[in-house]
Scaffold this active site. Structure first.
Site, PDB file in Angstrom:
ATOM      1  N   ARG A  20       6.027  26.151-102.453  1.00 11.16           N
ATOM      2  CA  ARG A  20       5.879  27.011-103.630  1.00 11.16           C
ATOM      3  C   ARG A  20       5.091  28.284-103.314  1.00 11.16           C
ATOM      4  NH1 ARG A  20       3.363  24.024-107.971  1.00 11.16           N
ATOM      5  NH2 ARG A  20       2.692  22.487-106.464  1.00 11.16           N
ATOM      6  N   ASP A  67      16.937  22.192-115.248  1.00 10.35           N
ATOM      7  CA  ASP A  67      15.786  22.904-114.718  1.00 10.35           C
ATOM      8  C   ASP A  67      15.489  24.080-115.630  1.00 10.35           C
ATOM      9  OD1 ASP A  67      17.898  24.362-113.877  1.00 10.35           O
ATOM     10  OD2 ASP A  67      17.031  24.878-111.936  1.00 10.35           O
ATOM     11  N   SER A  85       5.336  32.125-100.713  1.00  9.89           N
ATOM     12  CA  SER A  85       6.034  32.946 -99.722  1.00  9.89           C
ATOM     13  C   SER A  85       5.034  33.973 -99.215  1.00  9.89           C
ATOM     14  CB  SER A  85       7.243  33.635-100.349  1.00  9.89           C
ATOM     15  OG  SER A  85       6.833  34.462-101.416  1.00  9.89           O
TER      16      SER A  85
HETATM   17  N1  LIG Z   1       9.603  34.114-104.331  1.00  4.94           N
HETATM   18  C1  LIG Z   1       8.533  33.360-104.587  1.00  4.94           C
HETATM   19  N2  LIG Z   1       7.442  33.520-103.842  1.00  4.94           N
HETATM   20  C2  LIG Z   1       6.363  32.759-104.075  1.00  4.94           C
HETATM   21  N3  LIG Z   1       6.277  31.825-104.999  1.00  4.94           N
HETATM   22  C3  LIG Z   1       7.338  31.620-105.769  1.00  4.94           C
HETATM   23  C4  LIG Z   1       8.526  32.366-105.605  1.00  4.94           C
HETATM   24  N4  LIG Z   1       9.420  31.940-106.511  1.00  4.94           N
HETATM   25  C5  LIG Z   1       8.810  30.975-107.192  1.00  4.94           C
HETATM   26  N5  LIG Z   1       7.553  30.774-106.782  1.00  4.94           N
HETATM   27  C6  LIG Z   1       6.585  29.798-107.258  1.00  4.94           C
HETATM   28  O1  LIG Z   1       7.027  28.492-106.919  1.00  4.94           O
HETATM   29  C7  LIG Z   1       7.157  27.701-108.070  1.00  4.94           C
HETATM   30  C8  LIG Z   1       8.287  26.728-107.905  1.00  4.94           C
HETATM   31  O2  LIG Z   1       9.497  27.414-107.807  1.00  4.94           O
HETATM   32  P1  LIG Z   1      10.855  26.624-107.961  1.00  4.94           P
HETATM   33  O3  LIG Z   1      11.970  27.558-107.732  1.00  4.94           O
HETATM   34  O4  LIG Z   1      10.781  25.365-107.208  1.00  4.94           O
HETATM   35  O5  LIG Z   1      10.798  26.186-109.435  1.00  4.94           O
HETATM   36  P2  LIG Z   1      10.957  27.089-110.694  1.00  4.94           P
HETATM   37  O6  LIG Z   1      11.923  28.152-110.350  1.00  4.94           O
HETATM   38  O7  LIG Z   1       9.650  27.505-111.217  1.00  4.94           O
HETATM   39  O8  LIG Z   1      11.506  26.101-111.726  1.00  4.94           O
HETATM   40  P3  LIG Z   1      12.969  25.570-111.894  1.00  4.94           P
HETATM   41  O9  LIG Z   1      12.965  24.273-111.172  1.00  4.94           O
HETATM   42  O10 LIG Z   1      13.058  25.433-113.343  1.00  4.94           O
HETATM   43  O11 LIG Z   1      13.931  26.562-111.337  1.00  4.94           O
HETATM   44  C9  LIG Z   1       7.362  28.693-109.187  1.00  4.94           C
HETATM   45  O12 LIG Z   1       6.964  28.177-110.408  1.00  4.94           O
HETATM   46  C10 LIG Z   1       6.464  29.818-108.746  1.00  4.94           C
HETATM   47  O13 LIG Z   1       5.132  29.552-109.108  1.00  4.94           O
END
Ligand SMILES: Nc1ncnc2c1ncn2[C@@H]1O[C@H](COP(=O)(O)OP(=O)(O)OP(=O)(O)O)[C@@H](O)[C@H]1O
Ligand SMILES: [K+]
Ligand SMILES: [Mg+2]
Length: 679
Positions: free
Chosen positions: A380, A306, A382
């Site tokens: 995705r 990831d 919050s």
């Molecule tokens: N705390 C948060 N509040 C709102 N949106 C968030 C938050 N953290 C991440 N996101 C959004 O959600 C998306 C998906 O997050 P997720 O953790 O699933 O994947 P990632 O961290 O981007 O990628 P990876 O899978 O490489 O860790 C992020 O790309 C971001 O746009």
């Protein structure tokens, strides 16, 4: 990498002391039978001993000195093989003993059903019990933090002295029995029964108590047994043939021939190679649940990684806030803050920090009695549902866009351009919206870890395809993928997409490795051929995976694969060497055996060995000493440079095959020069 500093000396005097004792313990035929090649040698040793002690009982004319020497050399052959295995086991035993010491008597503050707290021995705790652990106390069992936040010293298990944060909810809630709370206080729900804790599992793993032969080892063992049986038949039928041409072959000579021909070198080192491979992984602070997992790592074709936290540092920090449409920065900042008040992710915390640091204010009373909408990889987003009915969200642009649209809002024209700008720099844009109004963007910055490009280049040379799976948008993903040099990427992926990628690759006959730490990674970790869970991760992830990284460094999967490859290569190289060796010994012994009766055989004595007796003894001695000489190589593993499998194979065939033929010629000749002086 700091783990290299932690790596201890390969073979210490304590380990040798332990191993010397074990070499004799392992002489027990009931133990030896597990290693059929060496069992045959032990049987031969016993027969030669009988011949030495009671020469007349076999009706043969005795050569006491020769027989005794053969007996001693054979005995040492078996002892050396035992020594190899015991040395490989030694480190695990030492580590297990150290771990057992952390399992001292701990008392736990168990929360009673009535609400009070009672002191009970940790051994009385069962799954589901709730305990309170305060500053300075030892956590009495594995569990999950259900209330509070604390820093925990996990050095007893990880060797890492920096304390780690543990808190209720999320991916950092799991705690391990035997670790110590250094600040604050937590309430923990126990998740394992006595004897089944992580520490217990760790002890039995490093101790090798449940070590089973891997499928590869079993296959190789069958080959070795087959070779042994073939040579047994050859040697047994040789005696009457020899008699026919007038050569009387003594039993000790035949046994010597047999032992020289059967694959004793690899037979003696095989289990040591496997144990040492697992041990190398352990020294790297990765716990492999089975040798099979380590071997699978050596055969990996595809690696799923990831982005956040593996390829990048993962502490995505808000570094800018920009308005879109008619909104102004102060508005976006205050709503971004309100949406993040309870968001305990690094992203959420960094938003609060940015707003504070840049002097923006927000009306905290708005968030009073609001309902917190926790970040989920599925949504995705919050945010908060406020008491007055307003809803605030922040999250991935497309997710928030859709959310705003379903409430009848319109999307300002400049959103796409501004979002693309952030993404094209490798940043993560988070959109902020209130009800039907899209307000602006948060710029989350993350950095690619240094050296990633080189590591992926190495993996490519090994023939491994890397796929980055990220929940982030395609543009950010593409930028980071390019910067890091991965082969392929999948953007906007939900947790279930990882499983789909793994299944797709496996359907093509490929072996897949992945890392993960969250409960939603657990199915994918279980599906992957090599699943590496982070020790900081959830219990579900750790149970689904077949490896756990105590340092919680996801990029370590790259090293694990190297170690697995090294294990397979070491085994292959030493097998090649061993069999090539045996072929060479054949040419040393056979001419010598027949030389006495058939002087013409002298032309076959290409090595010019002193006498038939010294030739046989020299070959036998070489056969014995090659085992301890190769112990360091078996333990350390052969040197490994990333290259394609076919290139490796031809290189190793030349090196260890040719080397295996030449080495005994030189070795036996030298030994013969010395032995000949005595006989
Ligand atoms: N705390 C948060 N509040 C709102 N949106 C968030 C938050 N953290 C991440 N996101 C959004 O959600 C998306 C998906 O997050 P997720 O953790 O699933 O994947 P990632 O961290 O981007 O990628 P990876 O899978 O490489 O860790 C992020 O790309 C971001 O746009
Ligand atoms: K041999
Ligand atoms: Mg993530």
């Amino acid at each position: 990498m700091d783990s290299t500093n932690k790596r201890k000396k390969l073979i210490t005097s304590e380990i040798v002391k332990y191993a010397l004792g074990q070499s004799f313990v392992k002489l027990n035929p009931m133990v030896m039978i597990k290693n059929p090649v060496m069992f045959v040698v032990e049987l031969g040793t016993f027969i030669v001993l009988l011949l030495t002690l009671f020469p007349s009982s076999f009706g043969a004319e005795a050569n006491f000195g020769f027989n005794l020497t053969v007996f001693i050399v054979l005995l040492f052959t078996v002892l050396f093989a035992n020594l190899a295995e015991a040395i490989a086991e030694g480190r695990g035993k030492a580590q297990a003993n150290a771990l057992k010491q952390t399992k001292t008597d701990v008392t736990a503050n168990k929360v009673q059903s009535g609400g009070g707290v009672k002191s009970v021995p940790a051994t009385e705790l069962r799954k589901g019990d709730i305990v309170i652990v305060a500053q300075g106390e030892m956590i009495p069992g594995d569990g999950e933090v259900i209330a509070g936040i604390a820093t925990v010293d996990e050095s007893a298990i990880t060797g890492e002295s920096a304390p780690v944060m543990k808190e209720a909810g999320g991916d950092f809630c799991s705690v391990t029995g035997g670790t110590r709370v250094v600040s604050d206080q937590i309430k923990v729900r126990i998740t394992s029964d006595p004897g089944e804790s992580f520490l217990d599992r760790m002890i039995s793993l490093v101790e090798g108590a449940k070590r089973q032969k891997t499928p590869n080892e079993i296959a190789l063992n069958i080959l070795l047994i087959t070779l042994t049986v073939i040579f047994l038949i050859v040697v047994v039928t040789l005696a009457p043939i020899a008699k026919y041409v007038g050569v009387n072959l003594e039993i000790p000579v035949l046994i010597s021939l047999l032992v020289c021909l059967i694959p004793t070198t690899i037979g003696g080192l095989l289990s040591a190679i496997g144990i040492a491979g697992m041990d190398r992984v352990t020294q790297f602070n990765v716990l492999a649940m089975s040798g099979k997992a380590v071997e699978a790592a050596g055969d990996i074709n595809t690696m799923i990684l990831d982005k956040t936290g593996t390829i990048t540092f993962g502490n995505r920090m808000a570094s800018d806030i920009m308005p879109v449409g008619q909104a102004n920065v102060a508005d976006v900042a205050s709503w971004a803050a309100i949406s993040s008040i309870q968001d305990e992710t690094p992203e959420g915390r960094s938003v609060m920090e940015w707003v504070r640091k840049n002097g923006y204010t927000f009306d905290e009373s708005k968030a009073r009695d609001a309902e917190f909408i926790e970040f989920k990889a599925e949504t995705r987003m919050s945010g908060m549902d406020l008491k007055n009915g307003w809803k605030v969200r922040k999250g991935a642009i497309d997710a928030v866009k859709q959310w705003v649209t379903t409430q009848g809002g319109t999307i300002p024209a400049d959103l796409t351009d501004k979002g693309n700008h952030i993404a094209s720099e490798g940043g993560t844009p988070l959109a902020v919206a209130v009800n039907d109004q899209m307000l602006g963007l948060i710029y989350l910055k993350d950095t690619v870890k240094p050296g990633m490009r080189e590591r992926f280049e190495q993996l490519r040379k090994m023939g491994i395809k890397t796929i980055m799976c990220t929940g982030d948008n395609p543009l950010t993903a593409a930028t980071i993928a390019r910067e890091a040099g991965v082969d392929d990427f999948i953007a906007e992926s939900k947790p279930e997409d990882k499983i789909a990628v793994i299944r797709r690759e496996q359907a093509e006959g490929k072996l897949v490795a992945m890392t993960g730490d969250g409960t939603n990674d657990a199915p994918a970790l279980a599906q992957a051929d090599v699943g590496l869970a982070m020790n900081s991760g959830t219990i579900a992830a750790k149970e689904a995976a077949n490896m756990v990284d105590l340092d919680s460094d996801p990029s370590k999967i790259i090293e694990v694969v190297s170690i697995g490859k090294q294990l397979l290569m070491t085994r292959g190289a030493l097998t090649t060497f061993s069999i090539a060796n045996d072929v060479a010994k054949y040419f040393a012994i056979i001419p010598a055996m027949f030389m006495l009766a058939i002087p013409e055989m002298h032309v076959l004595n290409v090595m010019g060995l002193g006498s038939p007796m010294s030739a046989i003894l020299s070959a036998l001695i070489f056969n014995a000493v090659i085992i301890p000489l190769l112990i360091p190589l078996a333990m350390k593993g052969v040197a490994y440079k990333p290259m394609s499998a076919s290139k490796l194979l031809s290189r190793n065939l030349v090196l260890y095959g040719l080397g295996g033929v030449i080495a005994p010629f030189i070795g036996i000749k030298i030994i013969d020069l010395v032995v000949h002086l005595w006989i």
